[in-house]
Write a protein that holds these residues in place. Structure first.
Motif, PDB file in Angstrom:
ATOM      1  N   ILE A 152     -43.571  36.454 -68.320  1.00  0.00           N
ATOM      2  CA  ILE A 152     -43.485  36.634 -66.747  1.00  0.00           C
ATOM      3  C   ILE A 152     -42.738  35.510 -66.345  1.00  0.00           C
ATOM      4  O   ILE A 152     -43.205  34.450 -66.345  1.00  0.00           O
ATOM      5  CB  ILE A 152     -45.135  36.798 -66.246  1.00  0.00           C
ATOM      6  CG1 ILE A 152     -46.085  37.775 -67.076  1.00  0.00           C
ATOM      7  CG2 ILE A 152     -44.896  36.986 -64.842  1.00  0.00           C
ATOM      8  CD1 ILE A 152     -45.520  39.076 -67.111  1.00  0.00           C
ATOM      9  N   ASP A 153     -41.707  35.732 -65.548  1.00  0.00           N
ATOM     10  CA  ASP A 153     -40.863  34.726 -65.077  1.00  0.00           C
ATOM     11  C   ASP A 153     -39.857  35.143 -63.875  1.00  0.00           C
ATOM     12  O   ASP A 153     -39.657  36.253 -63.769  1.00  0.00           O
ATOM     13  CB  ASP A 153     -39.938  34.391 -66.227  1.00  0.00           C
ATOM     14  CG  ASP A 153     -39.229  33.042 -65.972  1.00  0.00           C
ATOM     15  OD1 ASP A 153     -39.349  32.144 -64.982  1.00  0.00           O
ATOM     16  OD2 ASP A 153     -38.608  32.516 -67.196  1.00  0.00           O
ATOM     17  N   ALA A 154     -39.722  34.254 -63.040  1.00  0.00           N
ATOM     18  CA  ALA A 154     -38.789  34.388 -61.925  1.00  0.00           C
ATOM     19  C   ALA A 154     -37.176  34.392 -62.179  1.00  0.00           C
ATOM     20  O   ALA A 154     -36.585  34.744 -61.416  1.00  0.00           O
ATOM     21  CB  ALA A 154     -39.167  33.522 -60.788  1.00  0.00           C
ATOM     22  N   PHE A 155     -36.974  33.943 -63.545  1.00  0.00           N
ATOM     23  CA  PHE A 155     -35.471  33.563 -63.770  1.00  0.00           C
ATOM     24  C   PHE A 155     -35.133  35.017 -64.536  1.00  0.00           C
ATOM     25  O   PHE A 155     -35.808  35.426 -65.627  1.00  0.00           O
ATOM     26  CB  PHE A 155     -35.376  32.393 -64.466  1.00  0.00           C
ATOM     27  CG  PHE A 155     -35.486  31.138 -63.676  1.00  0.00           C
ATOM     28  CD1 PHE A 155     -34.374  30.741 -62.954  1.00  0.00           C
ATOM     29  CD2 PHE A 155     -36.688  30.521 -63.979  1.00  0.00           C
ATOM     30  CE1 PHE A 155     -34.736  29.486 -62.342  1.00  0.00           C
ATOM     31  CE2 PHE A 155     -37.025  29.344 -63.236  1.00  0.00           C
ATOM     32  CZ  PHE A 155     -36.079  28.907 -62.260  1.00  0.00           C
ATOM     33  N   VAL A 156     -34.007  35.395 -64.124  1.00  0.00           N
ATOM     34  CA  VAL A 156     -33.630  36.734 -64.985  1.00  0.00           C
ATOM     35  C   VAL A 156     -32.944  36.158 -66.181  1.00  0.00           C
ATOM     36  O   VAL A 156     -32.097  35.098 -66.161  1.00  0.00           O
ATOM     37  CB  VAL A 156     -32.518  37.526 -63.960  1.00  0.00           C
ATOM     38  CG1 VAL A 156     -31.854  38.662 -64.744  1.00  0.00           C
ATOM     39  CG2 VAL A 156     -33.025  37.926 -62.778  1.00  0.00           C
ATOM     40  N   ARG A 164     -36.873  45.138 -68.926  1.00  0.00           N
ATOM     41  CA  ARG A 164     -37.481  44.027 -67.727  1.00  0.00           C
ATOM     42  C   ARG A 164     -37.764  45.284 -66.799  1.00  0.00           C
ATOM     43  O   ARG A 164     -37.176  46.096 -66.441  1.00  0.00           O
ATOM     44  CB  ARG A 164     -36.334  43.356 -67.324  1.00  0.00           C
ATOM     45  CG  ARG A 164     -35.157  43.813 -66.809  1.00  0.00           C
ATOM     46  CD  ARG A 164     -34.036  42.752 -66.243  1.00  0.00           C
ATOM     47  NE  ARG A 164     -33.471  42.226 -67.438  1.00  0.00           N
ATOM     48  CZ  ARG A 164     -32.536  41.386 -67.561  1.00  0.00           C
ATOM     49  NH1 ARG A 164     -31.814  41.066 -66.197  1.00  0.00           N
ATOM     50  NH2 ARG A 164     -31.809  41.025 -68.653  1.00  0.00           N
ATOM     51  N   GLN A 165     -38.837  44.596 -65.922  1.00  0.00           N
ATOM     52  CA  GLN A 165     -39.417  45.191 -64.766  1.00  0.00           C
ATOM     53  C   GLN A 165     -39.665  44.247 -63.511  1.00  0.00           C
ATOM     54  O   GLN A 165     -39.896  43.100 -64.056  1.00  0.00           O
ATOM     55  CB  GLN A 165     -40.346  46.213 -64.904  1.00  0.00           C
ATOM     56  CG  GLN A 165     -40.353  47.383 -65.394  1.00  0.00           C
ATOM     57  CD  GLN A 165     -41.431  48.288 -65.719  1.00  0.00           C
ATOM     58  OE1 GLN A 165     -42.355  47.973 -65.238  1.00  0.00           O
ATOM     59  NE2 GLN A 165     -41.434  49.453 -66.356  1.00  0.00           N
ATOM     60  N   VAL A 166     -39.379  44.632 -62.417  1.00  0.00           N
ATOM     61  CA  VAL A 166     -39.731  43.659 -61.417  1.00  0.00           C
ATOM     62  C   VAL A 166     -41.125  43.812 -60.759  1.00  0.00           C
ATOM     63  O   VAL A 166     -41.752  44.854 -60.692  1.00  0.00           O
ATOM     64  CB  VAL A 166     -39.036  43.710 -59.855  1.00  0.00           C
ATOM     65  CG1 VAL A 166     -39.567  43.018 -58.971  1.00  0.00           C
ATOM     66  CG2 VAL A 166     -37.523  43.425 -60.229  1.00  0.00           C
ATOM     67  N   LEU A 167     -42.229  42.865 -61.239  1.00  0.00           N
ATOM     68  CA  LEU A 167     -43.635  42.800 -61.212  1.00  0.00           C
ATOM     69  C   LEU A 167     -43.920  42.828 -59.383  1.00  0.00           C
ATOM     70  O   LEU A 167     -44.726  43.605 -59.024  1.00  0.00           O
ATOM     71  CB  LEU A 167     -44.403  41.771 -61.929  1.00  0.00           C
ATOM     72  CG  LEU A 167     -44.653  42.230 -63.462  1.00  0.00           C
ATOM     73  CD1 LEU A 167     -45.452  40.995 -63.957  1.00  0.00           C
ATOM     74  CD2 LEU A 167     -45.473  43.370 -63.189  1.00  0.00           C
ATOM     75  N   LEU A 168     -43.431  41.678 -59.000  1.00  0.00           N
ATOM     76  CA  LEU A 168     -43.687  41.612 -57.487  1.00  0.00           C
ATOM     77  C   LEU A 168     -42.614  40.796 -57.023  1.00  0.00           C
ATOM     78  O   LEU A 168     -41.802  40.078 -57.726  1.00  0.00           O
ATOM     79  CB  LEU A 168     -45.023  40.846 -57.389  1.00  0.00           C
ATOM     80  CG  LEU A 168     -45.163  39.259 -57.653  1.00  0.00           C
ATOM     81  CD1 LEU A 168     -46.346  38.892 -56.939  1.00  0.00           C
ATOM     82  CD2 LEU A 168     -45.364  39.371 -59.022  1.00  0.00           C
ATOM     83  N   VAL A 271     -38.502  36.015 -53.817  1.00  0.00           N
ATOM     84  CA  VAL A 271     -38.210  35.861 -55.330  1.00  0.00           C
ATOM     85  C   VAL A 271     -38.835  36.953 -55.986  1.00  0.00           C
ATOM     86  O   VAL A 271     -39.840  37.081 -56.196  1.00  0.00           O
ATOM     87  CB  VAL A 271     -38.600  34.381 -55.759  1.00  0.00           C
ATOM     88  CG1 VAL A 271     -38.017  34.441 -57.085  1.00  0.00           C
ATOM     89  CG2 VAL A 271     -37.786  33.268 -54.969  1.00  0.00           C
ATOM     90  N   PRO A 272     -37.902  37.683 -56.939  1.00  0.00           N
ATOM     91  CA  PRO A 272     -38.406  38.502 -57.790  1.00  0.00           C
ATOM     92  C   PRO A 272     -39.180  38.024 -59.017  1.00  0.00           C
ATOM     93  O   PRO A 272     -38.636  36.982 -59.641  1.00  0.00           O
ATOM     94  CB  PRO A 272     -37.536  39.705 -58.141  1.00  0.00           C
ATOM     95  CG  PRO A 272     -36.097  38.689 -58.147  1.00  0.00           C
ATOM     96  CD  PRO A 272     -36.398  37.673 -56.798  1.00  0.00           C
ATOM     97  N   VAL A 273     -40.265  38.485 -59.360  1.00  0.00           N
ATOM     98  CA  VAL A 273     -40.852  37.941 -60.552  1.00  0.00           C
ATOM     99  C   VAL A 273     -40.778  39.087 -61.787  1.00  0.00           C
ATOM    100  O   VAL A 273     -41.329  40.289 -61.387  1.00  0.00           O
ATOM    101  CB  VAL A 273     -42.340  37.567 -60.193  1.00  0.00           C
ATOM    102  CG1 VAL A 273     -43.092  37.177 -61.381  1.00  0.00           C
ATOM    103  CG2 VAL A 273     -42.489  36.259 -59.255  1.00  0.00           C
ATOM    104  N   THR A 297     -53.051  45.810 -61.221  1.00  0.00           N
ATOM    105  CA  THR A 297     -53.558  44.254 -60.869  1.00  0.00           C
ATOM    106  C   THR A 297     -52.939  44.080 -59.690  1.00  0.00           C
ATOM    107  O   THR A 297     -53.389  43.481 -58.715  1.00  0.00           O
ATOM    108  CB  THR A 297     -53.719  43.187 -61.837  1.00  0.00           C
ATOM    109  OG1 THR A 297     -54.389  43.560 -62.851  1.00  0.00           O
ATOM    110  CG2 THR A 297     -54.048  41.838 -61.168  1.00  0.00           C
ATOM    111  N   LEU A 298     -51.423  43.864 -59.653  1.00  0.00           N
ATOM    112  CA  LEU A 298     -50.462  43.285 -58.604  1.00  0.00           C
ATOM    113  C   LEU A 298     -50.401  44.292 -57.447  1.00  0.00           C
ATOM    114  O   LEU A 298     -50.297  43.735 -56.447  1.00  0.00           O
ATOM    115  CB  LEU A 298     -49.119  43.233 -59.195  1.00  0.00           C
ATOM    116  CG  LEU A 298     -49.195  42.125 -60.393  1.00  0.00           C
ATOM    117  CD1 LEU A 298     -47.540  41.946 -60.981  1.00  0.00           C
ATOM    118  CD2 LEU A 298     -49.373  40.805 -59.680  1.00  0.00           C
TER     119      LEU A 298
END
Length: 301
Positions: A152-156, A164-168, A271-273, A297-298
């Motif tokens: 889980i990371d904000a950096f691509v 990969r998927q954008v969680l939030l 910022v996408p996570v 959850t999100l």
């Protein structure tokens, strides 16, 4: 020349997968219930079959060659699907599973997402365990080898072979202690630049905040550099330093730490996570279940 499929011993493919997953011959042998000489012999046959070394011995273990990574990306999902088809008992049952899911992330995940995720997981899977480790430069390699389930990371990650998927999407805000001598309900650009900041180490990647701070006239004063978001909040709460942090994190801990949550001086894009994982785990029923728990959850945050 095309590979003659009749020359391929399919019994070798689980050995190849085990070495990729374990990163060491001894661990691969243990996972398959084989002796290490038998694993070594199987590796030699694999090398002969595919005309490639496949693995190079280094101080970190058996490092896969580009050809091995390519094979693993292509064969991993098929091997998982084959196991599920041939062994229905191998399908994931959350109510009885004792699986350990390994995740890597910064402490933002542990402070904001992990508590509600655990509450959701516990309702369905009382014996499943989540093990979280800090994100490091080895994260991509760990994902490829499926030594960890998710990052889980904000950096691509510039790595096309990862799913990969954008969680939030997360906003950024400024936090300062209640009773700060200068900041009271708002933070102007001048106040932002005059204040001392507590910051995280530079990970050599770019976020929208970095683009603002690299622009002329936006050089902030760094008073302290810490390793975690938790330390940033604690430092801001106990001093006149300020910090720029994710909004969900700030609002969750503002009251307990007696912090003000202030808008950033200028508009910032969110910022996408991201959630990242190996393609080899894409169709794994347990892995798909965990990813769904994260999404659910999100949705409530």
């Amino acid at each position: 020349m095309k590979l003659n499929l009749r020359s391929v011993d399919l019994n070798l493919l689980p050995v190849f997968s085990a070495i990729m997953d374990a990163g060491q011959l001894s661990r691969a042998a243990e996972s398959l219930g084989m002796s290490q000489p038998a694993i070594s012999a199987a590796l030699q046959r694999l090398r002969h079959t595919f005309g490639d070394d496949l693995f190079v011995r280094t101080h970190q273990g058996m490092t896969p060659t580009p050809r091995a990574r390519e094979l693993y990306d292509q064969l991993g999902p098929q091997l998982l699907a084959l196991r599920e088809t041939l062994d229905p008992g191998n399908r994931f049952d959350p109510g009885t599973s004792q699986r350990v899911f390994r995740l890597v992330s910064v402490d933002y995940f542990e402070m904001v997402i992990l508590p509600p995720l655990l509450a959701r997981v516990r309702n369905q899977a009382p014996n499943v365990m989540l093990e979280v480790s800090p994100a490091t430069d080895a994260m991509v390699d760990q994902l490829h080898k499926t030594q960890v389930d998710l990052a889980i990371d904000a950096f691509v990650q510039e790595e096309d072979r990862l799913q990969r998927q954008v969680l939030l999407e997360e906003g950024l805000v400024v936090v300062a202690r209640q009773g700060h001598p200068v900041l009271k309900g708002r933070c102007s650009k001048k106040q932002f630049l005059n204040a001392e900041h507590v910051v995280l180490p530079d990970r050599n990647r770019r976020l929208p905040l970095d683009q603002i701070l690299d622009a002329p006239g936006w050089q902030r004063r760094t008073g302290a550099r810490v390793t975690q978001f938790a330390s940033m909040l604690a430092t801001a709460a106990g001093s006149d330093m300020i910090a720029t942090v994710p909004e969900r994190l700030a609002r969750h801990y503002a009251a307990p730490l007696n912090l003000q949550v202030l808008p950033f001086p200028v508009p910032l894009p969110p910022v996408p996570v991201y959630m990242l994982w190996s393609p080899a785990l894409d169709q794994d029923p347990a892995h798909r279940w965990l990813r769904q728990q994260l999404h659910d959850t999100l949705a409530g945050l």
